[in-house]
Motif scaffolding. Structure first.
Motif, PDB file in Angstrom:
ATOM      1  N   PRO A   9     -40.371 -15.559   8.240  1.00 31.61           N
ATOM      2  CA  PRO A   9     -39.711 -16.849   8.466  1.00 31.61           C
ATOM      3  C   PRO A   9     -40.393 -17.928   7.619  1.00 31.61           C
ATOM      4  N   SER A  11     -36.512 -22.374   9.183  1.00 27.04           N
ATOM      5  CA  SER A  11     -36.491 -21.433  10.297  1.00 27.04           C
ATOM      6  C   SER A  11     -37.872 -21.209  10.908  1.00 27.04           C
ATOM      7  N   SER A  71     -39.431 -23.039  14.268  1.00 32.14           N
ATOM      8  CA  SER A  71     -39.255 -22.632  15.662  1.00 32.14           C
ATOM      9  C   SER A  71     -40.486 -21.914  16.196  1.00 32.14           C
TER      10      SER A  71
END
Length: 375
Positions: free
Chosen positions: A319, A30, A33
């Protein structure tokens, strides 16, 4: 260990005539990104800048240091040998250039050192061929000297850890070197003041030397390194693996003279020229968990025990992803180097102590130190 120290492992290499370099970032998870898209594409501009702007230059610098260390490996001194000599020595060279800053719109690396170095240990066997075949003291054959050197050594993982005082290093270093010189006393020595001071005449020689080095080294991270991509800060875990192989060949000629004082100390000066060729290859890789730091006040150090099985609370707060980096290169070079020589030889009856310094140009230096038994 921060990212700068990780990249210090790349201290090596040449005057490149050609090179092939490949690098790649990979990212899964994740946190990817948050990173600029081109970062994870093979051959993107950022990595090309790293390859050509840094790897090329460090390879170039390290190989040139190896050229000059090769020249000093013979530990010649005045260039004369009475009968036969045995000994040991170590030749070292260093080359320092300006640090390199690599950055563009996507990534900013820390300022990276552009330095190179080489160390060559040697055993020595020096022979006067005139003495060997029984020629008289006044024979021209007694003016010759044969200087041979070589060694094959390996540095174990335990020795690396002891030298660095750090248990996080794993790996092995192997160095093999060999070579020799044929020398001739072109102009005989001349004594003054009842030989209290001696002009050592002119001694000339030609030699050939080979050095091979193979290194495999891993740094086991104690905690993650801080890294920044286009303003995105994070912690990057994982271990860094470094592999390096080099081979250098040198043919050189030089001329030496100097003064002897009180039959013991001999000051040496001279100069020479070397024809060098070499090749090397290196690879640097790192793969591990990457956590984006959303809260700058969060004391996230990512200890090693979390790098294989991350704590769920940490993952919920930041993240995460798995980030990998791989870079490798090969280089080949041919270059001539002129050099100056200054040294001191202490002749203590059966023992000779020889120290020399070589200057190969701006910020390119070499030194060697040896002890020999002379009979």
């Amino acid at each position: 260990m921060n990212l700068r120290n990780l990249l210090l492992l790349l201290v090596f290499a040449t005057s490149l005539s050609q090179s092939e370099l490949y690098a790649q970032f990979t990212c899964e998870g994740s946190a990817c990104s948050f990173l600029p898209a081109p970062l994870t594409e093979a051959g993107n501009g950022s990595l090309k800048k790293f390859e050509t702007g840094y790897l090329n230059e460090v390879l170039k610098t390290n190989l040139e240091a190896g050229f000059l260390a090769n020249v000093g490996a013979s530990n010649i001194g005045t260039g004369t040998v009475r009968r036969i000599q045995f000994g040991v020595s170590a030749s070292a060279a260093g080359y320092k250039k300006d640090d390199i800053q690599i950055q563009d719109d996507y990534i900013k690396y820390p300022k990276l050192p552009n330095v190179g170095g080489a160390v060559i240990p040697s055993f020595h066997l020096d022979i006067n061929p005139g003495w060997l075949i029984g020629a008289s003291d006044d024979s021209f054959l007694r003016r010759f000297g044969i200087f041979l050197h070589g060694m094959n050594v390996a540095v174990s993982q335990d020795q690396i850890q002891a030298a660095s005082n750090n248990k996080n290093y794993e790996g092995r270093i192997a160095v093999r070197s060999y070579g020799g010189m044929l020398r001739y006393q072109l102009v005989e020595k001349e004594g003054f003041l009842m030989n209290l001071i001696t002009w050592n005449g002119i001694n000339v020689g030609v030699g050939h030397h080979v050095m091979e080095q193979n290194m495999s080294l891993s740094y086991l991270e104690g905690k993650a390194a801080q890294i920044e991509f286009q303003g995105v800060k994070g912690k990057w875990g994982g271990d860094t693996n470094f592999v390096f192989n080099t081979k250098v060949q040198t043919t050189n000629v030089d001329l030496r003279t100097g003064l002897g004082v009180f039959w013991i100390a001999n000051v040496i000066v001279g100069g020479g020229y070397s024809w060098n060729s070499g090749s090397n290859s290196a690879s640097l890789s790192r793969r591990g968990p990457f956590l984006v730091t959303l809260n700058d006040t969060l004391p996230l150090e990512l200890p090693r025990e979390y790098q294989s099985a991350l704590d769920k609370e940490l993952l919920a707060q930041n993240p995460n992803a798995t980030l990998g980096f791989r870079a490798s290169g090969e280089s080949h070079s041919r270059r001539g180097i002129g050099y100056g020589i200054v040294g001191l030889e202490l002749d203590l009856f059966l023992v000779k102590v020889i120290a020399e310094g070589l200057y190969g140009g701006k910020d390119l230096y070499s030194a060697n130190l040896g002890v020999k038994l002379s009979f």
